[in-house]
Enzyme design. Structure first.
Site, PDB file in Angstrom:
ATOM      1  N   LYS A 182      30.266   2.831 -41.979  1.00 22.42           N
ATOM      2  CA  LYS A 182      30.831   1.664 -42.501  1.00 22.42           C
ATOM      3  C   LYS A 182      32.091   1.037 -41.436  1.00 22.42           C
ATOM      4  O   LYS A 182      32.163  -0.133 -41.398  1.00 22.42           O
ATOM      5  CB  LYS A 182      31.806   1.847 -43.753  1.00 22.42           C
ATOM      6  CG  LYS A 182      30.977   2.331 -44.882  1.00 22.42           C
ATOM      7  CD  LYS A 182      30.347   1.085 -45.667  1.00 22.42           C
ATOM      8  CE  LYS A 182      29.798   1.443 -47.012  1.00 22.42           C
ATOM      9  NZ  LYS A 182      29.102   0.381 -47.507  1.00 22.42           N
ATOM     10  N   PRO A 207      36.157  -2.594 -51.058  1.00 15.18           N
ATOM     11  CA  PRO A 207      36.483  -2.593 -52.440  1.00 15.18           C
ATOM     12  C   PRO A 207      37.080  -1.046 -52.436  1.00 15.18           C
ATOM     13  O   PRO A 207      36.743  -0.086 -51.767  1.00 15.18           O
ATOM     14  CB  PRO A 207      35.438  -2.397 -53.258  1.00 15.18           C
ATOM     15  CG  PRO A 207      34.114  -2.700 -52.343  1.00 15.18           C
ATOM     16  CD  PRO A 207      34.806  -2.596 -50.562  1.00 15.18           C
ATOM     17  N   TYR A 247      38.030   3.406 -46.241  1.00 10.42           N
ATOM     18  CA  TYR A 247      38.019   4.446 -44.914  1.00 10.42           C
ATOM     19  C   TYR A 247      37.325   4.122 -43.797  1.00 10.42           C
ATOM     20  O   TYR A 247      37.024   5.014 -42.909  1.00 10.42           O
ATOM     21  CB  TYR A 247      37.508   5.643 -45.500  1.00 10.42           C
ATOM     22  CG  TYR A 247      36.197   5.775 -46.254  1.00 10.42           C
ATOM     23  CD1 TYR A 247      35.188   5.650 -45.589  1.00 10.42           C
ATOM     24  CD2 TYR A 247      36.042   5.946 -47.668  1.00 10.42           C
ATOM     25  CE1 TYR A 247      33.700   5.714 -46.183  1.00 10.42           C
ATOM     26  CE2 TYR A 247      34.966   6.242 -48.429  1.00 10.42           C
ATOM     27  CZ  TYR A 247      33.870   5.974 -47.532  1.00 10.42           C
ATOM     28  OH  TYR A 247      32.663   5.992 -48.121  1.00 10.42           O
ATOM     29  N   SER A 251      23.383  18.696 -42.454  1.00  9.54           N
ATOM     30  CA  SER A 251      22.354  18.945 -41.592  1.00  9.54           C
ATOM     31  C   SER A 251      22.464  17.562 -40.855  1.00  9.54           C
ATOM     32  O   SER A 251      23.052  16.526 -41.163  1.00  9.54           O
ATOM     33  CB  SER A 251      20.808  18.811 -41.958  1.00  9.54           C
ATOM     34  OG  SER A 251      20.512  17.802 -42.633  1.00  9.54           O
TER      35      SER A 251
END
Ligand code: NAP
Length: 290
Positions: A170, A196, A155, A113
């Site tokens: 991030k 990490p 990522y 959602s």
């Protein structure tokens, strides 16, 4: 000497007060404990006060150091202000902030959602911004140096399916780290990040590798060095980046993942699967043609 040993000199963080968001559990707890062992005063925050208090007691027993546990949802700016007020009241000032709190779960993006998407952005990106803005404004007003260390992921720059809100958030935190490293250096405020790879924690494993997934997608198998990370390895890096030993490191993101993200990135890395005999054959057939 082993990679599970503490690396920095005794007292490397003496006289510093460090706030760790998400400091009651997982990696935040391990990094905070090492900061304490190195002589820092510690402030640990998250939403669950009972967990924080238990962790604080455990840490104080183990180190003889001083730990302040404060409930603070990073999404709520008033709670963030109050948390820094309490830290200042007990310790006089704050010298470093480890932005470690995060929320994440796996899902095909089309099943999310817009609310679920926003929740992750609110905690990871806007929550980190809240803590950073409050600490930064206080440091600038007090003409006091400060250090930010932000926990991101690899990522943040590769992107990743199935964790898209986290990847977007991030990436934003990484952009903020690099931007403020330049803009706030004039105030003696440094900003760095750590990315990490897989480090086992109850939180990450239960949300990202629930049930049998951990057997099917054993994270260690994706890492060139053949194992997951030890918390002390991350704590060593975090303590260095928080300490004055790293005074000339600013705007950097340090990856600590055993080579995991590059394993997926290198076009021919999957040739690892080719056995030695086949390499012998290929070499021989090349030799014949020459
Ligand atoms: P974790 O133990 O679940 O840590 C997340 C922490 O964030 C918890 O202490 C949680 O405490 C806190 N938190 C969540 N929402 C919050 C909110 N709204 N306000 C304040 N605190 C909040 O998991 P972890 O594995 O140690 O993760 C720590 C960091 O490392 C995260 O930034 C994560 O993205 C990063 N990371 C981990 C790995 C890994 O392999 N473990 C890999 C790459 C990056 P409450 O529930 O009490 O609020």
């Amino acid at each position: 000497m082993s990679y599970t040993d503490g690396m920095l000199k005794e007292g490397a963080l003496k006289g510093k007060t460090i706030v760790v968001t998400g400091g009651g559990t997982g990696l935040g707890k391990s990094m905070g404990l090492y900061f304490l062992k190195l002589g820092a005063n510690l402030v640990i925050t998250s939403r669950k006060l009972d967990v924080l208090k238990e962790t604080a007691k455990e840490m104080e027993r183990e180190t003889g150091g001083k730990v302040l546990a404060v409930a603070c949802d990073v999404r709520d700016i008033e709670q963030v202000e109050t948390m820094f007020d309490e830290a200042d009241a007990l310790f006089g000032k704050v010298d470093g902030v480890l932005n470690n709190a995060a929320g994440n779960f796996i899902s095909p993006t089309e099943r999310l959602s817009t609310n679920a998407f926003s929740t992750v952005i609110d905690i990871v990106l806007k929550g980190t911004a809240n803590v950073t803005m409050v600490a930064g404004k206080r440091w600038i007003a007090a003409k006091q140096p400060g250090t930010f260390l932000n926990i991101v992921t690899t990522y943040a720059w590769t992107g990743s399916g199935y964790v898209v809100p986290s990847a977007a958030a991030k990436a934003g935190v990484l952009a903020m780290t690099r931007s403020l490293a330049v803009e706030w250096a004039k105030y003696k405020i440094r900003s760095n990040a750590i990315a990490p790879g897989p480090f086992p924690t109850e939180g990450a494993w239960s949300r990202l590798l629930p049930g049998d997934l951990v057997k099917k997608f054993d994270p260690a198998k994706k890492v060139p060095v053949g194992r997951v990370g030890e918390h002390q390895e991350l704590a060593n890096l975090a303590a260095y980046l928080m300490s004055d030993y790293s005074a000339y490191v600013n705007g950097e993101v340090v990856t600590i993942d055993g080579g995991e993200w590059l394993q997926g990135a290198g076009e021919f890395n999957n040739l690892e699967a080719i056995p030695q005999e086949m390499w012998d054959m290929l070499e021989a057939s090349r030799g014949k043609k020459q």
